[in-house]
Design an enzyme around this catalytic site. Structure first.
Site, short mmCIF file in Angstrom:
data_model
loop_
_atom_site.label_atom_id
_atom_site.label_comp_id
_atom_site.label_asym_id
_atom_site.label_seq_id
_atom_site.Cartn_x
_atom_site.Cartn_y
_atom_site.Cartn_z
N TRP A 100 -39.63 -50.02 5.13
CA TRP A 100 -41.01 -49.52 5.09
C TRP A 100 -41.23 -48.62 3.90
CZ3 TRP A 100 -44.15 -52.36 7.74
CH2 TRP A 100 -43.66 -53.06 8.85
N ASP A 167 -44.36 -40.50 5.69
CA ASP A 167 -44.61 -41.48 6.74
C ASP A 167 -43.75 -41.09 7.94
OD1 ASP A 167 -44.77 -43.61 8.47
OD2 ASP A 167 -44.22 -45.15 7.00
N LYS A 191 -45.61 -45.31 18.51
CA LYS A 191 -44.25 -44.96 18.92
C LYS A 191 -44.37 -43.78 19.89
CE LYS A 191 -42.99 -47.54 15.28
NZ LYS A 191 -42.43 -48.88 15.30
#
Lengths: 355, 355
Positions: A100, A167, A191
């Site tokens: 990511w 992030d 999450k």
């Protein structure tokens, strides 16, 4: 009973599901479903205001920051961050610690010069790079605090001469952070914050508006901040479920309590991985994530049958990402120590059978 | 019982709410909530595939088009459309028929030259402009088929020498359309398709990839098409509720049947507005919307007490938008003729009292 170790969208507390289900039929005794109320209604304004207030409270967000609820996930932030922070002809710095993180800098390259200060790609991202210099002439430094796929986590905010952008999709609200260390934090909700469909952004107001770009309104953090995250129709239900989840977190003792539990949960599972002769962890010891525990078997041929056993016993989502193989136990806030113990017991049972 | 005339997010069928609520507790007898399953699971893949198939079926989408489920609402499409369709140094044409149409072209101006072919702004958007020429040298022609705020609707796709792009947020799935007339159709779901948080895009594949722009991946329709709307984590629950709503529409007879009902509902209400001496419509007769019925009172001083009466009797969401004043009855697919009749009865009751 299922034990949900999925990487995301993932487990939320069962109390949250109960209330979230009820509100679909009748929201706050209004006679209306939460799905059919106007986002401009007083009832929903109260929801979004309380959600924002709880984020500020739980994370001790200082003055001068805006808390936004947007759409499009972290992937949309990969583009919105440079749009809003990278000046025309400017430069930004990125740390490449996983898939990511790598996608983030590749998208940013469409907006300007990107300096990747360090990468652990050659080691299949089994560790978080530590030896690097953040260039003082870059507009910001971007990193990923938890690498969901590789099971590594960076717990300390790097010392930086320029604004930090992070992030935190897979570890936000799981441990104490100092928001003042950051220029911008973003996180897909799915999450630890809520269901898929909403993205949290916490941004220091005074770093905005300096790029010289004519930013499309929908991608301009300032527009969303001015409108209290109601620049356009927000994802009403995803925000409401996030509110229920934040209330749950607050009621159980907030970040301090959940961090204590998360440390115990992670230690219990890593201890078994290290103790059990059949299993071994894949991430470097000092970078092990508290959210995503990645491990393989010494004898890879046994992996299939262990996975089948976990599924048979109601443990779901343990198959590792194809980039790492083996297993990944995602042990987010809502996963209980009971689920951890169930997995540990199963690892021991399997080891006895295959001794 | 409430009668929900809200403009959006808005009423959905009560059967949909029942199933949508149940799935939060236990999705398809999986023992898991729809909110905690992975978007990469077989169970969710089946959901998104069926949703796409139902859109194609209900709207008779021809081959060569992609059906996408995105985030960010119509407002995000205001930027994504020119990003994907307007060449560098190119031109696009727009029709200005209302507030949202106007926002659409203003955002597009950030990407190139925009020719506004006609506008009804001077008449407070009480009609849809009809006298204009679509320039053959523009990349596309954009219009808004239903103007939610002003209660006007354009039922026929304009003859056009260039691809048509249409914002159908508030009338998609309410009446028959010929998808082949369009290059691109988009719609925020939160009127007739589902809850807030998902956006439908139907795009002709061969109009893409011609701008010379380096489009950020998350804003590139081709990336979403290649990935079957799973380029990144989709808004799982909003898509699932859309599926339930599309199944409901299909079961009741599809577009043909709902259009028949929508015609009767709209006619019943407009007939009362035209007959009742206290009320008058605000939109030009031939452009009256079947989705949003805007009306005021001959004596504006009575409006407050009529609004209070509607609220007292459980009719919600009837207050007109501030740009028009008076009342707006949004009568989307899920609103029943019973709700229409209840409103009509109330208008008559009020007229008798105030004769």
């Amino acid at each position: 009973m299922k034990h949900n170790f999925g990487a995301g969208p993932c487990i939320l507390p069962s109390e949250v599901f109960q209330e979230a289900s009820q509100a679909i039929i009748d929201f706050n005794n209004s006679g209306l479903s939460i799905l059919e109320i106007s986002h401009r209604s007083k009832a929903f304004e109260a929801v979004i205001e309380e959600t924002e207030a709880l984020v500020k409270d739980l994370l001790s967000v200082p003055d001068g920051y805006s808390v936004l609820f947007l759409q499009g996930g972290a992937s949309q932030q990969f583009a919105m961050v440079p749009m809003n922070l990278l000046p025309q002809n400017g430069k930004a710095a990125y740390l490449d610690s996983g898939t990511w993180a790598s996608k983030a800098y590749k998208e940013a390259q469409k907006f300007g010069a990107i300096e990747v200060v360090a990468s652990s790609k050659d080691a299949n991202y089994t560790y978080v790079p530590k030896e690097y210099t953040i260039p003082a002439d870059a507009a910001y430094f971007h990193y990923t605090s938890n690498n969901t796929i590789y099971g590594t986590e960076l717990f300390e905010a790097p010392q930086s001469p320029i604004p930090l952008v992070c992030d935190m999709s897979s570890d936000i609200l799981s441990r104490k952070i100092n928001v003042a260390d950051y220029g911008l934090i973003y996180a897909g909700a799915q999450k630890n914050m809520g269901p898929a469909g909403v993205t949290l952004v916490i941004v220091k107001n005074d770093i905005l508006g300096k790029t010289g770009r004519d930013i499309p309104s929908i991608f301009d953090y300032r527009k969303h901040a001015e409108a209290g995250s109601m620049y356009n129709t927000p994802p009403v239900y995803a925000i409401y479920v996030s509110l229920l989840n934040l209330r749950w977190l607050k009621a159980k003792g907030g970040i301090e309590e959940i961090e204590r539990e998360n440390i115990i949960k992670a230690r219990t599972l890593y201890d078994e991985i290290d103790r059990n002769p059949l299993f071994k962890g894949t991430a470097k010891l000092e970078d092990r994530s508290r959210m995503n525990v990645t491990f393989v078997m010494e004898n890879a041929e046994l992996e299939k049958s262990f996975l089948a056993l976990t599924e048979e016993r109601g443990l779901v989502g343990l198959k590792g990402h194809r980039s790492v193989g083996g297993f990944r136990a995602s042990i987010y806030n809502a996963l209980t120590i009971t689920s951890i113990n169930t997995l540990v017991d199963l690892m021991q049972e399997f080891a006895e059978k295959n001794a």
